[in-house]
Design an enzyme around this catalytic site. Structure first.
Site, PDB file in Angstrom:
ATOM      1  N   HIS A 164      61.203 -18.758 100.603  1.00 14.30           N
ATOM      2  CA  HIS A 164      60.952 -18.643  99.159  1.00 14.30           C
ATOM      3  C   HIS A 164      62.286 -18.662  98.409  1.00 14.30           C
ATOM      4  CE1 HIS A 164      58.153 -17.824  95.857  1.00 14.30           C
ATOM      5  NE2 HIS A 164      59.220 -17.295  95.299  1.00 14.30           N
ATOM      6  N   ALA A 165      62.368 -19.497  97.366  1.00 15.41           N
ATOM      7  CA  ALA A 165      63.637 -19.724  96.660  1.00 15.41           C
ATOM      8  C   ALA A 165      64.183 -18.445  96.049  1.00 15.41           C
ATOM      9  CB  ALA A 165      63.421 -20.761  95.565  1.00 15.41           C
ATOM     10  N   HIS A 188      65.515 -23.891  87.897  1.00 19.17           N
ATOM     11  CA  HIS A 188      65.150 -22.474  87.754  1.00 19.17           C
ATOM     12  C   HIS A 188      66.162 -21.587  88.475  1.00 19.17           C
ATOM     13  CE1 HIS A 188      62.428 -18.969  87.423  1.00 19.17           C
ATOM     14  NE2 HIS A 188      62.996 -18.641  88.568  1.00 19.17           N
ATOM     15  N   GLU A 189      66.468 -21.941  89.730  1.00 17.41           N
ATOM     16  CA  GLU A 189      67.404 -21.120  90.518  1.00 17.41           C
ATOM     17  C   GLU A 189      68.810 -21.215  89.957  1.00 17.41           C
ATOM     18  OE1 GLU A 189      64.288 -19.817  92.373  1.00 17.41           O
ATOM     19  OE2 GLU A 189      66.302 -18.984  92.525  1.00 17.41           O
ATOM     20  N   HIS A 240      69.513 -18.862  87.202  1.00 18.32           N
ATOM     21  CA  HIS A 240      69.935 -17.520  87.613  1.00 18.32           C
ATOM     22  C   HIS A 240      71.445 -17.496  87.867  1.00 18.32           C
ATOM     23  CE1 HIS A 240      65.961 -15.826  87.846  1.00 18.32           C
ATOM     24  NE2 HIS A 240      65.559 -16.587  88.844  1.00 18.32           N
ATOM     25  N   GLU A 260      64.470 -15.056  84.180  1.00 11.74           N
ATOM     26  CA  GLU A 260      63.545 -16.081  84.700  1.00 11.74           C
ATOM     27  C   GLU A 260      63.437 -17.278  83.772  1.00 11.74           C
ATOM     28  OE1 GLU A 260      63.299 -13.800  87.919  1.00 11.74           O
ATOM     29  OE2 GLU A 260      62.752 -15.892  87.615  1.00 11.74           O
ATOM     30  N   HIS A 281      55.599 -12.449  96.329  1.00 10.09           N
ATOM     31  CA  HIS A 281      56.172 -11.350  95.552  1.00 10.09           C
ATOM     32  C   HIS A 281      55.580 -10.003  95.904  1.00 10.09           C
ATOM     33  CE1 HIS A 281      57.178 -15.028  93.586  1.00 10.09           C
ATOM     34  NE2 HIS A 281      58.096 -14.426  92.869  1.00 10.09           N
ATOM     35  N   TYR A 283      57.697 -13.301  84.896  1.00  9.03           N
ATOM     36  CA  TYR A 283      57.436 -14.733  84.767  1.00  9.03           C
ATOM     37  C   TYR A 283      56.487 -15.010  83.601  1.00  9.03           C
ATOM     38  CZ  TYR A 283      59.391 -14.616  89.457  1.00  9.03           C
ATOM     39  OH  TYR A 283      60.206 -14.382  90.551  1.00  9.03           O
TER      40      TYR A 283
END
Ligand code: KAF
Ligand code: ZN
Length: 595
Positions: free
Chosen positions: A323-324, A353-354, A357, A381, A483, A493
């Protein structure tokens, strides 16, 4: 108060220097476990997280020994409040180690689970992991029984094994929350949003967006009944969509069934996966493309170490947590992403998305460690998703050569908006319900014997989906979503899906955009980059409402920009749905939970 305030300031400096070292060691051990799931690495990870907990507990006690609420310097008071907020570290060493062990065990079950005995396989012992095999089947198969096999088998080998562990784990989280003065762990998680009415705010936003979701749900259900006409009698008459037909293992984003719901089916769709594969895209190319978008706004590029140490693809010689995730090593220079990238449009979006962060890490890296966080968890997020809103536009995809034959006419515009709605609108109820369910577990409203019944009650009510096969009350389908075993909160999210459109609108205004909001691409706009960069530089040093106001002019979360963005599609959906039934019954269909 002044005398010990100076002393406090001194202590905070020493704390910050020490924390960077202790937290760094903990992150390294956690990284090593996540990228190589061995017993040794699990023990090392537990050891260093216990050392960090002891340090945080000690520091928290020292911070609490100061009367920081009465400090002159409100910034220093905020810093002390955060140092004193130590979460699970408040537990005894025994309890702390037990909760760490339970979480690591559940994570390992989730990350190594495989489904076997696939219909049509001559070798019943051939097994398939979630990443990439089962996800690939959910994304591309239109065979009802193959989809049902993947959907059911994944839950049997993952969530079904966890309910007892999760009950004990949730009990320890609540014990920690109680020791820290919260009603329960849900109360603790909601405290990060620093607003008394947070839960009510979420409900208000959900009620505001529900009509949009109902319109999309009605249209998609009608189209799926055409695609799966051979199983029409298996669609519940209550109006729920069978959960395995939506192109995703959790029915949380529906982009993979775009071709069946495209407004103008004879025109090209906006999923550029095939073009990416045709052009020989690699995961590295996807990361470089994403970084180039960030630097085109004047934002900070990835560091040298980032490119050396990031795990871009699933290794073939060891078990990893696929999971990323993005990693801040708290030493102001070591930042990484860990993901099992495949070449596809949805993975291009995930990469943004990553990287969002990591950009946040870079922007706040010189703040004291307890400010190296999002304004609120939803901020963190939203960053990557905001930039991805620009990247996903036909304009941008054309500019980078991934959309050669797009015709920019009303049909093309609707096809684009539908593609976006299948990601963003479809997600809203899912983003909302996960923590509605977990907050109830933490508050005691949902006991273990009701875990699965209450889970499906919420899935039916909010998402309008139902299981393709009866579920046992003793199953634990919540555990089949990353999660929950990973204990990563989820309402962030839902919040992000609201905020990212507010951020997008502010950046588009800063860039001088004159297109409709859904066709705005802020590529190469330094003004847009400054707007989002200034927000990130604040980290969690000020209340998020202050940061939001500085960027957007309002302190309120507002669904207005999201509704503006999807306006044209909503009109079209209402026309298409005229005279049709909208919505679904609040209760699950018969047979959802079987004895
Ligand atoms: O889970 C993710 C992406 C992973 C992550 O980047 O949010 C990751 C989750 C995570 C993993 C391990 C430990 C903690 C959290 N979050 C981060 O890497 C992260 C978050 C905040 C600060 C630093 C890193 N997305 C969600 C929801 C989502 C998001 C965006 C679009 C669609 C769907 C999902 O897939 O269901
Ligand atoms: Zn994230």
């Amino acid at each position: 108060a002044l005398a010990n305030e100076e002393e406090a300031r001194q202590w905070a400096e020493e704390y910050n220097a020490e924390a960077q070292v202790v937290w760094y060691d903990n992150v390294v051990a956690s990284w090593n476990y996540n990228t190589n799931l061995t017993d040794y690495n699990q023990d090392e990870s537990l050891k260093y997280s216990a050392i960090k907990a002891a340090f945080d507990r000690e520091s928290g006690l020292t911070a609490s020994s100061y009367d920081y609420e009465n400090f002159e310097d409100q910034l220093l008071a905020r810093q002390f409040r955060k140092i004193a907020d130590i979460g699970e570290a408040v537990l005894s060493e025994e309890d702390f180690n037990r909760q760490s062990e339970l979480r690591a065990e559940m994570q390992r079950i989730y990350s190594t689970a495989e489904a076997c005995n696939k219909p049509g396989d001559d070798d019943p012992d051939k097994c398939y992991p979630l990443d990439p095999d089962l996800e690939q089947i959910m994304a591309t198969s239109t065979d009802w029984d193959e989809l049902k096999w993947a959907w059911e088998s994944w839950r049997d080998v993952s969530g079904r094994l966890m309910p007892d562990m999760y009950e004990e784990y949730a009990g320890l989280l609540n014990k920690a929350a109680d020791m820290n003065g919260y009603d329960d762990n849900g109360d603790y998680w909601r405290s990060w949003y620093e607003m008394e009415t947070f839960a009510e705010e979420c409900e208000r936003i959900w009620q505001q967006l529900r009509p949009l979701y109902e319109q999309l749900h009605a249209y998609v259900l009608r189209k799926l009944k055409e695609v799966h006409a051979d199983h029409i009698d298996e669609f519940p008459f209550t109006g729920h969509i069978p959960a395995h037909l939506l192109g995703n293992m959790w029915s949380q984003s529906w982009g993979n069934i775009e071709e069946f719901v495209r407004p103008a089916p004879e025109k090209p769709g906006l999923d550029v996966t095939e073009e990416m594969i045709r052009q020989g895209y690699t995961p590295l190319k996807m990361f470089e493309l994403s970084e180039e978008f960030f630097t085109s706004l004047g934002l900070i590029p990835m560091t040298e170490k980032f490119w050396d140490d990031t795990m871009m693809v699933k290794p073939d010689d060891r078990d990893v947590v696929c999971h990323a995730s993005a990693w801040d090593f708290y030493n102001q220079e070591d930042f990484r992403i860990k993901q099992c990238t495949e070449v596809s449009m949805s993975w291009l979006i995930t990469t943004h998305h990553e990287m969002g962060h990591v950009e946040y890490f870079l922007q706040y890296k010189d703040l004291p460690v307890q400010y190296r966080d999002g304004g609120n968890p939803g901020f963190h997020e939203a960053i990557g998703d905001v930039l991805a809103l620009s990247v996903s536009t036909p304009e941008h995809l054309e500019e980078i050569g991934l959309l050669p034959d797009f015709e920019d006419d009303p049909d093309g515009d609707l096809n684009f908006l539908m593609n976006q709605a299948l990601a963003k609108i479809a997600f809203i109820p899912f983003g909302y319900l996960i923590d509605q369910w977990r907050w109830n577990v933490f508050s005691g409203e949902t006991q273990k014997e009701d875990y699965n019944t209450d889970w499906w009650e919420m899935r039916c009510r909010y998402q309008g989906v139902a299981p393709p096969v009866g579920r046992l009350a003793t199953d634990f389908d919540a555990g089949a979503k990353y999660h929950v075993p990973a204990n990563t909160p989820y309402i962030r999210y839902f919040i992000s899906h609201i905020l990212q459109f507010q951020f997008h609108k502010a950046m588009c205004d800063a860039a001088g955009n004159t297109n409709p909001l859904h066709r705005c691409d802020v590529y190469r706009s330094e003004e847009a980059g400054t707007a989002i960069g200034d927000l990130m530089k604040l980290g969690s040093s000020v209340h998020w409402e202050e940061a939001l106001e500085a960027m957007t002019g309002t302190t309120e979360m507002s669904a207005e920009p999201l509704v503006e963005y999807f306006g044209p599609l909503l009109e079209w959906l209402e026309e298409q749905n005229a005279g049709e039934t909208i919505g679904w019954s609040n209760e699950c269909p018969e047979g959802t939970i079987v004895p």
